[in-house]
Design a protein around this motif. Structure first.
Motif, short mmCIF file in Angstrom:
data_model
loop_
_atom_site.label_atom_id
_atom_site.label_comp_id
_atom_site.label_asym_id
_atom_site.label_seq_id
_atom_site.Cartn_x
_atom_site.Cartn_y
_atom_site.Cartn_z
N LEU A 178 17.01 48.57 65.72
CA LEU A 178 16.20 48.79 64.95
C LEU A 178 14.97 48.18 64.60
N SER A 179 16.12 46.84 64.37
CA SER A 179 15.41 45.20 64.01
C SER A 179 14.12 45.40 65.88
N ARG A 180 15.25 45.06 66.51
CA ARG A 180 14.11 44.62 68.12
C ARG A 180 12.95 46.05 67.76
N GLU A 181 13.26 47.63 67.96
CA GLU A 181 12.37 47.98 67.91
C GLU A 181 10.82 47.90 67.08
N LEU A 182 11.12 47.59 65.73
CA LEU A 182 10.20 47.00 64.83
C LEU A 182 9.48 45.46 65.24
N ALA A 183 10.23 44.79 66.09
CA ALA A 183 9.35 43.30 66.04
C ALA A 183 8.91 43.78 67.58
N ARG A 184 8.75 44.71 68.65
CA ARG A 184 8.47 45.04 69.52
C ARG A 184 7.12 45.43 69.24
N ARG A 185 6.58 46.53 67.91
CA ARG A 185 5.66 46.93 67.67
C ARG A 185 4.93 46.34 67.00
N MET A 186 5.42 45.50 66.71
CA MET A 186 4.72 44.49 65.92
C MET A 186 4.16 42.68 67.03
N ASN A 187 4.39 43.31 68.33
CA ASN A 187 4.18 42.54 69.50
C ASN A 187 5.07 40.95 69.12
N LEU A 188 6.22 41.34 68.70
CA LEU A 188 7.35 39.82 68.35
C LEU A 188 8.02 39.96 68.71
N TYR A 244 15.10 33.65 56.56
CA TYR A 244 14.20 34.72 57.21
C TYR A 244 13.59 35.20 56.62
N ASP A 245 12.82 36.29 58.05
CA ASP A 245 11.72 36.72 56.99
C ASP A 245 12.17 38.19 56.49
N VAL A 246 12.73 38.90 56.65
CA VAL A 246 13.44 39.98 56.51
C VAL A 246 15.12 40.39 56.43
N THR A 294 3.11 46.81 57.15
CA THR A 294 3.00 46.46 58.83
C THR A 294 4.40 47.35 59.39
N ILE A 295 5.91 47.23 58.33
CA ILE A 295 6.95 47.40 58.82
C ILE A 295 6.96 49.24 58.48
N ASN A 296 6.60 49.47 56.70
CA ASN A 296 6.19 50.86 56.81
C ASN A 296 5.22 51.81 57.13
N ARG A 297 4.37 51.70 58.06
CA ARG A 297 4.03 52.18 59.17
C ARG A 297 4.68 52.06 60.83
N ALA A 342 1.60 34.34 64.33
CA ALA A 342 1.67 32.51 65.54
C ALA A 342 2.99 32.34 65.58
N SER A 343 3.96 32.59 64.82
CA SER A 343 5.61 31.63 65.43
C SER A 343 5.80 32.79 66.67
N GLY A 344 4.83 34.20 66.69
CA GLY A 344 5.90 35.49 67.59
C GLY A 344 7.19 35.93 67.57
N VAL A 345 8.16 35.40 66.61
CA VAL A 345 8.83 36.05 66.16
C VAL A 345 9.23 36.03 64.73
N LEU A 346 9.79 37.51 65.20
CA LEU A 346 10.57 37.85 63.53
C LEU A 346 12.19 37.86 63.15
N ARG A 347 12.43 36.76 61.87
CA ARG A 347 13.44 36.56 61.45
C ARG A 347 14.61 37.38 60.67
N VAL A 348 15.01 37.79 61.34
CA VAL A 348 15.84 39.19 60.98
C VAL A 348 17.42 38.81 60.30
#
Length: 280
Positions: free
Chosen positions: A89-99, A120-122, A258-261, A59-65
């Motif tokens: 790596l974090s930016r690429e993971l977020a991009r693939r999650m549409n975040l 933060y989330d991760v 989701t991250i593992n996938r 909902a936030s559209g943000v992955l806090r690292v």
């Protein structure tokens, strides 16, 4: 009076039919949504129940690292933004999650505490897998395998393993994991151990021919071989610790799945190899 009653009944039947159709349509939509979500979150044949934390992140559209940005080449402060392997790596993971990845920096010793507090989330910060903490946090699959590797001169094509060093000198940084491992395997392989106060001193000794090889952690060895054309990494890693993982709260099973996938997908499509080549 009678007419009004009949009209009311007719209208009621129409409303009832409409309500029934609406309920059926809503039920179908809910079933479809649940089926889609189950399919999206399926990993290894097991559907993961979505959790509140994942719903909030989406909902936030943000992955806090969370990270300690003081460990290049994994993470460090650049001119305009945090850079490094973990940052990419974090930016690429977020991009693939549409975040969008948003970095929250803190000291290394406070990483777990700040995660528990929900700041933060991760955690993506060259974080070694810690079995003792697995009851408090969830760890992702390994995304970087550390351990010790053998570093030799580039023109030496005979050395590929510790066993090849029988009767030779192996350099290590005093007190390092490589030092401990080299002494543990010394009797089996027949080499002698020469210690140095720093890895830089050991590297100078190797180039000068004072020792025939170095044993060093994989990160340092990769950086040395990248910056010194006279050196190369020989053979396979000797040790397999530390292995770096991503940490999150135990209450986030959907986020973990989701991250593992995505980590597995990045291994398959060559993204991880490209990141490694860029930073190491």
């Amino acid at each position: 009076m009678s007419t009004g009653t009949n009209a009311d009944r007719t209208g009621g039947r129409r409303l009832s039919r409409l309500s029934s159709r609406a309920r059926i349509a809503l039920a179908l939509l809910v079933c479809a949504a649940l089926a889609l979500l189950s399919w999206m979150l399926t990993t290894g044949g097991a559907a993961i129940v979505p959790d509140e934390q994942y719903a909030r992140i989406v909902a936030s559209g943000v992955l806090r690292v969370g990270m300690d940005a003081s460990f290049p080449p994994f993470e460090s402060f650049g001119a305009d933004e945090i850079s490094g392997f973990d940052a990419d790596l974090s930016r690429e993971l977020a991009r693939r999650m549409n975040l969008r990845a948003e970095f929250v920096t803190t000291g290394y010793d406070a990483l777990y505490e700040e995660l528990a507090a929900g700041h933060y989330d991760v955690i993506v910060s060259a974080l070694p897998y810690d079995r003792l903490r697995s009851q408090d946090v969830a760890f992702s699959d390994i995304y970087f395998r550390g351990g010790e590797v053998l570093l030799v001169r580039a023109d030496d094509r005979k050395l590929a393993a510790l066993a090849d060093l029988n009767g030779m000198l192996l350099g290590v940084e005093y007190g390092s994991n490589a030092d401990t491992l080299a002494r543990r395997l010394q009797r089996r392989n027949g080499y002698r151990v020469q210690t140095y106060t720093s890895l830089a001193d050991a590297e100078v000794a190797l180039e000068a021919g004072e020792v025939q090889a170095l044993l060093a952690d994989a990160v340092s060895a990769r950086l040395l071989s990248r910056n010194r054309s006279a050196l190369r990494i020989a053979g396979e890693p000797v040790g397999d610790d530390p292995n770096f993982v991503i940490a999150m709260r135990l209450s986030a099973p959907t986020l973990l799945a989701t991250i593992n996938r995505h980590l597995r997908a990045m291994e398959r499509d060559g993204t991880m190899a490209r990141l490694m080549a860029r930073w190491f």
